[in-house]
Design a protein around this motif. Structure first.
Motif, PDB file in Angstrom:
ATOM      1  N   TYR A 177     -50.425  76.775-103.943  1.00 22.85           N
ATOM      2  CA  TYR A 177     -50.826  75.140-104.740  1.00 22.85           C
ATOM      3  C   TYR A 177     -49.434  74.452-105.106  1.00 22.85           C
ATOM      4  O   TYR A 177     -50.327  73.620-106.779  1.00 22.85           O
ATOM      5  CB  TYR A 177     -51.860  74.916-105.862  1.00 22.85           C
ATOM      6  N   SER A 185     -49.583  69.711 -94.972  1.00 19.97           N
ATOM      7  CA  SER A 185     -50.917  69.156 -95.021  1.00 19.97           C
ATOM      8  C   SER A 185     -50.913  66.952 -94.585  1.00 19.97           C
ATOM      9  O   SER A 185     -52.316  67.269 -94.094  1.00 19.97           O
ATOM     10  CB  SER A 185     -51.417  68.607 -96.714  1.00 19.97           C
ATOM     11  N   HIS A 213     -49.155  76.198 -91.678  1.00 24.01           N
ATOM     12  CA  HIS A 213     -48.725  75.362 -92.771  1.00 24.01           C
ATOM     13  C   HIS A 213     -47.667  76.503 -93.804  1.00 24.01           C
ATOM     14  O   HIS A 213     -46.827  75.631 -94.183  1.00 24.01           O
ATOM     15  CB  HIS A 213     -50.032  75.442 -93.651  1.00 24.01           C
ATOM     16  N   THR A 249     -55.438  66.001-100.792  1.00 21.11           N
ATOM     17  CA  THR A 249     -53.479  66.216-101.105  1.00 21.11           C
ATOM     18  C   THR A 249     -53.452  65.184-102.373  1.00 21.11           C
ATOM     19  O   THR A 249     -52.965  65.147-103.392  1.00 21.11           O
ATOM     20  CB  THR A 249     -53.012  66.735-100.810  1.00 21.11           C
ATOM     21  N   SER A 281     -53.182  76.767 -98.708  1.00 14.84           N
ATOM     22  CA  SER A 281     -53.462  77.816 -97.021  1.00 14.84           C
ATOM     23  C   SER A 281     -52.984  78.650 -97.454  1.00 14.84           C
ATOM     24  O   SER A 281     -52.026  78.767 -97.900  1.00 14.84           O
ATOM     25  CB  SER A 281     -53.117  76.128 -96.435  1.00 14.84           C
ATOM     26  N   ASN A 323     -43.925  72.088 -99.894  1.00 16.64           N
ATOM     27  CA  ASN A 323     -45.654  72.715-100.099  1.00 16.64           C
ATOM     28  C   ASN A 323     -47.339  72.128 -99.475  1.00 16.64           C
ATOM     29  O   ASN A 323     -47.303  71.905 -98.563  1.00 16.64           O
ATOM     30  CB  ASN A 323     -46.332  73.797-100.849  1.00 16.64           C
ATOM     31  N   VAL A 324     -46.518  70.792 -99.800  1.00 16.96           N
ATOM     32  CA  VAL A 324     -47.173  69.258 -99.653  1.00 16.96           C
ATOM     33  C   VAL A 324     -47.432  69.306 -98.132  1.00 16.96           C
ATOM     34  O   VAL A 324     -48.353  67.752 -97.426  1.00 16.96           O
ATOM     35  CB  VAL A 324     -46.312  67.913-100.583  1.00 16.96           C
ATOM     36  N   GLN A 334     -53.819  76.827 -90.925  1.00 19.84           N
ATOM     37  CA  GLN A 334     -53.850  77.721 -92.745  1.00 19.84           C
ATOM     38  C   GLN A 334     -52.560  78.544 -91.751  1.00 19.84           C
ATOM     39  O   GLN A 334     -51.319  77.944 -93.505  1.00 19.84           O
ATOM     40  CB  GLN A 334     -54.485  78.445 -93.217  1.00 19.84           C
ATOM     41  N   SER A 378     -58.462  70.431-105.550  1.00 13.34           N
ATOM     42  CA  SER A 378     -57.492  70.409-104.043  1.00 13.34           C
ATOM     43  C   SER A 378     -58.660  69.502-102.817  1.00 13.34           C
ATOM     44  O   SER A 378     -58.311  69.224-101.972  1.00 13.34           O
ATOM     45  CB  SER A 378     -57.772  72.181-103.274  1.00 13.34           C
ATOM     46  N   THR A 411     -54.060  70.275 -93.702  1.00 14.57           N
ATOM     47  CA  THR A 411     -54.447  71.592 -94.346  1.00 14.57           C
ATOM     48  C   THR A 411     -54.824  71.314 -95.706  1.00 14.57           C
ATOM     49  O   THR A 411     -54.055  70.352 -96.376  1.00 14.57           O
ATOM     50  CB  THR A 411     -53.797  72.903 -93.838  1.00 14.57           C
ATOM     51  N   SER A 412     -55.079  72.270 -96.755  1.00 17.16           N
ATOM     52  CA  SER A 412     -54.807  72.085 -98.399  1.00 17.16           C
ATOM     53  C   SER A 412     -53.868  72.560 -98.555  1.00 17.16           C
ATOM     54  O   SER A 412     -52.884  73.689 -97.879  1.00 17.16           O
ATOM     55  CB  SER A 412     -56.388  72.946 -99.516  1.00 17.16           C
ATOM     56  N   LEU A 413     -53.483  72.819-100.109  1.00 18.97           N
ATOM     57  CA  LEU A 413     -51.849  73.040-100.450  1.00 18.97           C
ATOM     58  C   LEU A 413     -52.811  74.524-101.134  1.00 18.97           C
ATOM     59  O   LEU A 413     -51.436  75.138-100.557  1.00 18.97           O
ATOM     60  CB  LEU A 413     -51.750  72.244-102.388  1.00 18.97           C
TER      61      LEU A 413
END
Length: 433
Positions: free
Chosen positions: A157, A167, A371, A253, A176, A163-164, A368, A249, A172-174
């Motif tokens: 997150y 995605s 990522h 993103t 993951s 981290n971004v 995930q 979320s 994927t989501s932050l």
């Protein structure tokens, strides 16, 4: 053969240019020209269409986010929010817990995606004063700032671009693979704290208190207690922004980050208005910092598109994919090596995901976990001497490579390599959440 020689020479020259301090935009354009010429590809199409298209696509997607992130960081700097939190933590934990105080501060500042260059300016004077008050060796300052950030750059997150970026390629989501994220951060953070205390103890064996104090400048002003906001108001923007990111979320993103940063900026302005001398000037300075970072990353994106055209690089891709090694370990080693070559976590991630991301997805890997492994593996070799962030941090702290770089290697890079390998092996054995 010519394409292979040209590719090797171009990458080697890129590393040299970065070490010599040539800006990333110039360095990437020169590298792209060499790759295009040695691959016998059209120079005009390669630069004006492929390179510019890759850079322009990134600018289109990230212009607002990085601009807003820069403004948020600038307001945090000017209003003294981080200074207040550091002072409060020192009072609660004890002055001798300097390492833990700075670790916590760098973790949460990085978590909110504040530009690494801004973070150095925010925390350097605080860390310097805390070390001096406790008669500690200030040569550990670069390690403290870089190592603390490494514990959060790829954390679940976090708004940090490390981290971004995945995605956008993996969908994927932050947040993951949160367990893998937690394992990596715990290993790096524990090693940070243990190494800080060990290094300070060793330094006290070799130097007297007078010799340690002689390392400091005569003055290093930070805001007084009377100038600082209360602890509740200092923590509030960080908590709100992070909470919104988690809660939104599912929005996507980019939308989630932009909305949370906007709320954070408005909240700081509303609650700290008296501490902001000139909102217009703050916004201009902050946005400029964020957008300068954007242009650097955009140049790398452009270079990655040119790399994808090179016959030699395509052969390298096939060789990597054909390696007799579990896929998650390929991701770990591949991202780390590319990061080391380019001197940038963002560059390493970008080139790896551009070159191998889709192929890995086609293999049926857990995206995930991929990522998380890519985001964390990019933090292993991104502090080599060809790293602009590492060099800038050394410069601002007034520490030389000879004096301080060993602490960065022992306290940050080696623990990050071990932690990255651990989560890659965990994913290999089926632990992908």
């Amino acid at each position: 053969m010519l394409a292979t020689v040209g590719l090797i020479f171009a990458i080697a020259l890129l590393v040299v240019m970065i070490i010599k301090g040539i800006d990333m935009i110039t360095a990437t354009v020169i590298t792209a020209v060499i790759i295009l010429l040695s691959s016998q590809l059209s120079l005009s199409d390669g630069l004006l269409t492929t390179f510019s298209g890759g850079a322009g696509g990134f600018v289109t997607s990230w212009f607002l986010i990085l601009g807003m992130g820069g403004i948020f960081g600038q307001l945090v700097l000017e209003t003294g929010l981080a200074t207040k939190i550091a002072k409060w933590l020192t009072q609660k934990l004890g002055a001798k817990m300097v390492g833990l105080v700075i670790l916590i501060c760098t973790f949460f500042i990085t978590l909110l995606g504040i530009n690494g260059y801004i973070m150095v300016f925010v925390l350097y004077p605080i860390a310097d004063n805390l070390l001096r008050e406790n008669k500690m060796d200030r040569r550990l300052l670069p390690f403290m700032l870089l190592g603390g950030g490494a514990s959060a750059n790829g954390f679940m997150y976090t708004l940090d671009i490390c981290n971004v970026l995945p995605s956008g390629y993996l969908g994927t989501s932050l947040g993951s693979a949160p367990f893998l994220s937690l394992v990596f951060t715990v290993i790096v953070a524990v090693c940070y704290f243990v190494y800080f205390n060990y290094a300070q103890a060793q330094s006290h064996k070799k130097h007297t208190n007078e010799e340690l104090l002689a390392m400091y400048a005569d003055s290093n002003k930070i805001m007084s207690d009377e100038e600082l906001p209360g602890i509740g108001m200092s923590v509030l923007p960080f908590v709100v922004v992070f909470g919104i990111v988690v809660a939104t979320s599912s929005w996507g993103t980019s939308t989630s980050i932009l909305f949370s940063l906007t709320v954070g900026i408005l909240l700081i302005i509303a609650t700290q208005f008296k501490h902001i001398e000139n909102i217009k000037s703050s916004a201009k300075t902050g946005a400029g910092s964020g957008l300068n970072s954007m242009l650097t990353v955009a140049a790398v994106m452009g270079l990655s598109k040119v790399l994808s055209l090179s016959p030699a690089f395509k052969e390298l891709q096939q060789a990597v994919l054909a390696m007799n090694m579990p896929v998650y370990l390929k991701a770990y080693f591949g991202t780390a090596v590319l990061t080391g070559l380019t001197g940038s976590a963002i560059s390493g991630e970008t080139i790896f995901l551009e070159s191998f991301g889709q192929a890995f997805v086609d293999m049926g890997v857990n995206v995930q976990a991929l990522h998380r492994i890519v985001a964390e593996s990019a933090l292993i070799l991104n502090k080599l001497p060809n790293s602009s962030v590492a060099i800038l941090t050394m410069s601002i702290c007034g520490c030389s490579l000879k004096e301080s770089y060993k602490h960065v290697i022992l306290g940050t890079m080696i623990p990050a390599a071990a932690a990255g390998l651990v989560i890659a092996l965990m994913a290999t054995f089926g632990i992908t959440f």
